[in-house]
Design an enzyme around this catalytic site. Structure first.
Site, PDB file in Angstrom:
ATOM      1  N   ILE A  12      52.899  32.456  68.115  1.00  0.00           N
ATOM      2  CA  ILE A  12      51.763  32.663  67.522  1.00  0.00           C
ATOM      3  C   ILE A  12      51.375  32.118  66.109  1.00  0.00           C
ATOM      4  CG2 ILE A  12      50.019  34.825  67.673  1.00  0.00           C
ATOM      5  CD1 ILE A  12      51.995  36.110  69.519  1.00  0.00           C
ATOM      6  N   THR A 133      51.993  44.721  68.907  1.00  0.00           N
ATOM      7  CA  THR A 133      52.081  44.296  70.645  1.00  0.00           C
ATOM      8  C   THR A 133      51.760  45.719  71.365  1.00  0.00           C
ATOM      9  OG1 THR A 133      53.877  44.120  72.082  1.00  0.00           O
ATOM     10  CG2 THR A 133      54.661  45.153  70.321  1.00  0.00           C
ATOM     11  N   ASP A 134      51.450  45.311  72.427  1.00  0.00           N
ATOM     12  CA  ASP A 134      50.849  46.657  73.430  1.00  0.00           C
ATOM     13  C   ASP A 134      52.116  47.090  74.146  1.00  0.00           C
ATOM     14  OD1 ASP A 134      52.068  44.524  75.326  1.00  0.00           O
ATOM     15  OD2 ASP A 134      50.330  44.434  76.419  1.00  0.00           O
ATOM     16  N   GLU A 135      53.488  46.587  73.736  1.00  0.00           N
ATOM     17  CA  GLU A 135      54.641  47.284  74.260  1.00  0.00           C
ATOM     18  C   GLU A 135      54.805  48.541  73.657  1.00  0.00           C
ATOM     19  OE1 GLU A 135      57.787  45.053  75.372  1.00  0.00           O
ATOM     20  OE2 GLU A 135      56.689  43.129  75.164  1.00  0.00           O
ATOM     21  N   TYR A 159      63.158  46.441  70.894  1.00  0.00           N
ATOM     22  CA  TYR A 159      62.199  45.613  70.503  1.00  0.00           C
ATOM     23  C   TYR A 159      60.751  46.306  70.174  1.00  0.00           C
ATOM     24  CZ  TYR A 159      57.787  42.855  70.533  1.00  0.00           C
ATOM     25  OH  TYR A 159      56.913  42.334  70.328  1.00  0.00           O
ATOM     26  N   LYS A 163      59.080  47.435  66.581  1.00  0.00           N
ATOM     27  CA  LYS A 163      57.523  47.274  66.442  1.00  0.00           C
ATOM     28  C   LYS A 163      56.649  48.565  66.183  1.00  0.00           C
ATOM     29  CE  LYS A 163      55.676  43.906  66.091  1.00  0.00           C
ATOM     30  NZ  LYS A 163      55.210  42.932  64.784  1.00  0.00           N
ATOM     31  N   PRO A 214      63.628  32.097  87.629  1.00  0.00           N
ATOM     32  CA  PRO A 214      64.098  33.471  87.718  1.00  0.00           C
ATOM     33  C   PRO A 214      63.382  34.455  87.644  1.00  0.00           C
ATOM     34  CG  PRO A 214      64.667  32.795  85.672  1.00  0.00           C
ATOM     35  CD  PRO A 214      64.375  31.510  86.430  1.00  0.00           C
ATOM     36  N   ASN A 258      54.166  39.394  87.661  1.00  0.00           N
ATOM     37  CA  ASN A 258      54.911  38.283  87.310  1.00  0.00           C
ATOM     38  C   ASN A 258      55.007  37.304  88.484  1.00  0.00           C
ATOM     39  OD1 ASN A 258      55.289  39.020  84.787  1.00  0.00           O
ATOM     40  ND2 ASN A 258      57.274  39.864  85.029  1.00  0.00           N
ATOM     41  N   PRO A 292      67.554  45.959  82.136  1.00  0.00           N
ATOM     42  CA  PRO A 292      67.425  47.446  81.929  1.00  0.00           C
ATOM     43  C   PRO A 292      66.173  47.952  81.283  1.00  0.00           C
ATOM     44  CG  PRO A 292      69.431  46.344  80.994  1.00  0.00           C
ATOM     45  CD  PRO A 292      68.515  45.458  81.392  1.00  0.00           C
TER      46      PRO A 292
END
Length: 356
Positions: A12, A133-135, A159, A163, A214, A258, A292
């Site tokens: 980005i 991030t939206d996470e 992660y 953040k 995958p 996905n 996980p």
């Protein structure tokens, strides 16, 4: 005057630097540690451009950051620097703690010192924009409304937890010290220069290489997809007109599972670069063991950004994903140069042992 962009050789960040210099003559000081995902080749077109000053260094280096701020009379900092891959954070969380939390703290300390010594007018004009991030908001059920800026933080991976911590530090530096900050929380980005460990570039490259595509679990994890150049335009808008101390969610209004994303990629590749045997790339789709704590759904409500600052994405998912696939087809030399032994070792580590 100039702006300091941290992490400007990453996915980005490099898109932001390229877009900024395509629209402005203001100098960009680009500070990047050049970890595995930082790629100077992203910035090859700027090698002879005096407006781009690249510095190989760490946001955690207080003296280096403060020196750059003073030397270049920086009027704004845009902080992209972060470890950002959930799977890598599961295998090795310490790097995420060091960069995303400790590094952000030291960056904020250097910026605070610099800002405190500016003249009054320069202090008022200065901005620190933190890209997140939206996470940090956690996971949504299928019927839940999208994430708003007022949602409670509920990070579910090392992660996203790291953040979230950096977001809280940025907020605290505004409320405690008066530092003029802005925060953006974006949805899943895609587009040119995306390191091929993430879903879209990984599947494009695996498809072209005849390898399995995958898909974690049942492939029904939903994400809101944002074309990277739309994200860059949103950041420019927030930097120019955002209200100090505020958070702005940046989304593409494109929720996709996905599995649907990968089927779309396969259909575009079938059209643009068909397999030699005439079969669809979709035959390479392979289901593997889920990671996980995999969040089920992310979705961004970007209404505030449109209502207050007049921003909305220019690309739909259909237009953006076609541009992305075409870019990868046209830039296979870039892809091949990042497919190093270290990258292959990572793929083996992450996907080995996942039952089909």
């Amino acid at each position: 005057m100039s702006i300091l962009v941290t992490g400007g050789a990453g996915f980005i960040g490099s898109n932001f630097v390229l877009d900024w210099l395509a629209q402005s003559d203001e100098t960009v000081v680009n500070l990047d540690k050049l970890t595995y995902a930082g790629n100077p080749e992203n910035l090859a077109s700027l090698q002879a451009d005096a407006r781009h000053v690249f510095v190989h260094g760490d946001i955690g280096d207080y003296d280096l950051v403060l020196g750059l701020l003073n030397q270049h009379q920086v009027r704004a900092v845009v902080n992209f620097a972060a470890e950002s891959h959930v799977d890598r954070s599961i295998h090795g969380p310490e790097d995420f703690i060091q960069t995303n939390i400790v590094g952000s703290f030291r960056l904020l300390e250097a910026v605070r010192e610099y800002w405190n010594n500016l003249q009054s007018a320069e202090q008022q004009a200065f901005r620190f924009l933190h890209v997140s991030t939206d996470e940090v908001y956690g996971s949504l059920e299928k019927a839940d409304p999208p994430f708003a800026e007022t949602n409670q933080y509920q990070p579910n991976s090392p992660y996203s937890a790291s953040k979230a911590a950096s977001d809280h530090l940025v907020r605290a530096y505004h409320h405690t010290y008066g530092l003029p900050v802005l925060t953006t929380n974006c949805s899943n980005n895609y587009g040119p220069y995306h390191f091929p460990e993430k879903l879209i570039p990984l599947c494009i490259q695996n498809a072209l290489s005849g390898k399995p595509l995958p898909i974690y679990g049942d492939g029904q994890q939903i994400r809101d997809w944002l074309f990277v150049k739309d994200h860059c335009s949103a950041i420019r808008r927030v930097l120019a007109a955002g209200k100090l101390g505020e958070v702005y969610n940046v989304g593409g209004w494109n929720e996709k599972a996905n599995l649907d994303v990968v089927h779309t990629l396969c259909a575009i590749l079938d059209e643009l670069q068909p397999r030699a045997d005439g079969k669809s790339y979709a035959e390479q789709i392979t289901y593997v063991k889920d990671r996980p704590g995999h969040d089920r759904r992310y979705a961004i409500d970007a209404t505030k950004l449109e209502r207050e600052l007049g921003w909305k994405p220019a690309e739909t998912f259909e237009t953006g994903i076609r541009k992305t696939v075409q870019w990868y087809l046209d830039n296979q030399s870039w892809v091949n140069n990042v497919l190093s032994g270290d990258y292959q070792a990572w793929l083996d580590k992450n996907y080995a042992g996942r039952a089909v």
